[in-house]
Design a protein around this motif. Structure first.
Motif, PDB file in Angstrom:
ATOM      1  N   GLU A  64       0.829  -1.210   0.000  1.00 23.96           N
ATOM      2  CA  GLU A  64       0.000   0.000   0.000  1.00 23.96           C
ATOM      3  C   GLU A  64       0.860   1.255   0.000  1.00 23.96           C
ATOM      4  O   GLU A  64       0.611   2.200  -0.765  1.00 23.96           O
ATOM      5  N   LEU A  65       1.871   1.271   0.862  1.00 22.61           N
ATOM      6  CA  LEU A  65       2.721   2.451   0.965  1.00 22.61           C
ATOM      7  C   LEU A  65       3.567   2.654  -0.289  1.00 22.61           C
ATOM      8  O   LEU A  65       3.739   3.797  -0.746  1.00 22.61           O
ATOM      9  N   LEU A  66       4.065   1.574  -0.862  1.00 21.04           N
ATOM     10  CA  LEU A  66       4.846   1.704  -2.093  1.00 21.04           C
ATOM     11  C   LEU A  66       3.979   2.160  -3.260  1.00 21.04           C
ATOM     12  O   LEU A  66       4.435   2.918  -4.116  1.00 21.04           O
ATOM     13  N   SER A  67       2.721   1.743  -3.286  1.00 24.70           N
ATOM     14  CA  SER A  67       1.794   2.221  -4.323  1.00 24.70           C
ATOM     15  C   SER A  67       1.579   3.725  -4.187  1.00 24.70           C
ATOM     16  O   SER A  67       1.560   4.456  -5.183  1.00 24.70           O
ATOM     17  N   ARG A  68       1.413   4.187  -2.941  1.00 24.37           N
ATOM     18  CA  ARG A  68       1.261   5.630  -2.705  1.00 24.37           C
ATOM     19  C   ARG A  68       2.518   6.386  -3.103  1.00 24.37           C
ATOM     20  O   ARG A  68       2.440   7.466  -3.684  1.00 24.37           O
ATOM     21  N   LEU A  69       3.677   5.825  -2.787  1.00 22.22           N
ATOM     22  CA  LEU A  69       4.934   6.484  -3.126  1.00 22.22           C
ATOM     23  C   LEU A  69       5.099   6.562  -4.646  1.00 22.22           C
ATOM     24  O   LEU A  69       5.514   7.592  -5.181  1.00 22.22           O
ATOM     25  N   PHE A  70       4.740   5.503  -5.343  1.00 27.08           N
ATOM     26  CA  PHE A  70       4.790   5.496  -6.806  1.00 27.08           C
ATOM     27  C   PHE A  70       3.851   6.568  -7.372  1.00 27.08           C
ATOM     28  O   PHE A  70       4.223   7.337  -8.263  1.00 27.08           O
ATOM     29  N   GLU A  71       2.630   6.633  -6.832  1.00 28.73           N
ATOM     30  CA  GLU A  71       1.661   7.636  -7.277  1.00 28.73           C
ATOM     31  C   GLU A  71       2.167   9.047  -6.976  1.00 28.73           C
ATOM     32  O   GLU A  71       2.003   9.964  -7.786  1.00 28.73           O
ATOM     33  N   ALA A  72       2.801   9.224  -5.823  1.00 27.36           N
ATOM     34  CA  ALA A  72       3.352  10.540  -5.464  1.00 27.36           C
ATOM     35  C   ALA A  72       4.409  10.967  -6.466  1.00 27.36           C
ATOM     36  O   ALA A  72       4.456  12.134  -6.885  1.00 27.36           O
ATOM     37  N   ASN A  73       5.258  10.031  -6.872  1.00 27.21           N
ATOM     38  CA  ASN A  73       6.296  10.353  -7.855  1.00 27.21           C
ATOM     39  C   ASN A  73       5.686  10.692  -9.209  1.00 27.21           C
ATOM     40  O   ASN A  73       6.155  11.609  -9.891  1.00 27.21           O
TER      41      ASN A  73
END
Length: 83
Positions: free
Chosen positions: A66-75
């Motif tokens: 979940e957190l890596l998906s958010r980080l990817f979306e943030a980038n």
């Protein structure tokens, strides 16, 4: 906006104000939700909780995903604003 248009749409001013405020709240919430530094701290918190035995392997993996998906979306969002 002309004088006539301003007078005719005056009753809608409170609605426009509420919509503007809601958009500002949404924008601030998204900035915080997609803040890379905050996400990285949350990943570290998950790792700490796992090391302390507070999370199982599956819980850690789910939270990391979940957190890596958010980080990817943030980038992606940050790159989109730079272009």
């Amino acid at each position: 906006m002309g004088l006539i248009t301003g007078l005719l749409t005056l009753p809608l001013a409170p609605v426009r104000g509420v919509v503007w405020a809601a958009e500002q709240v949404k924008q601030q919430a998204e900035q915080q939700y997609y803040d890379p530094a905050l996400i990285q701290r949350q990943i570290a918190d998950v790792d700490d909780a796992y090391a302390a035995g507070e999370l199982s392997d599956s819980e850690r993996d789910r939270l990391h995903d979940e957190l890596l998906s958010r980080l990817f979306e943030a980038n992606l969002r940050r790159r989109g604003k730079e272009m």
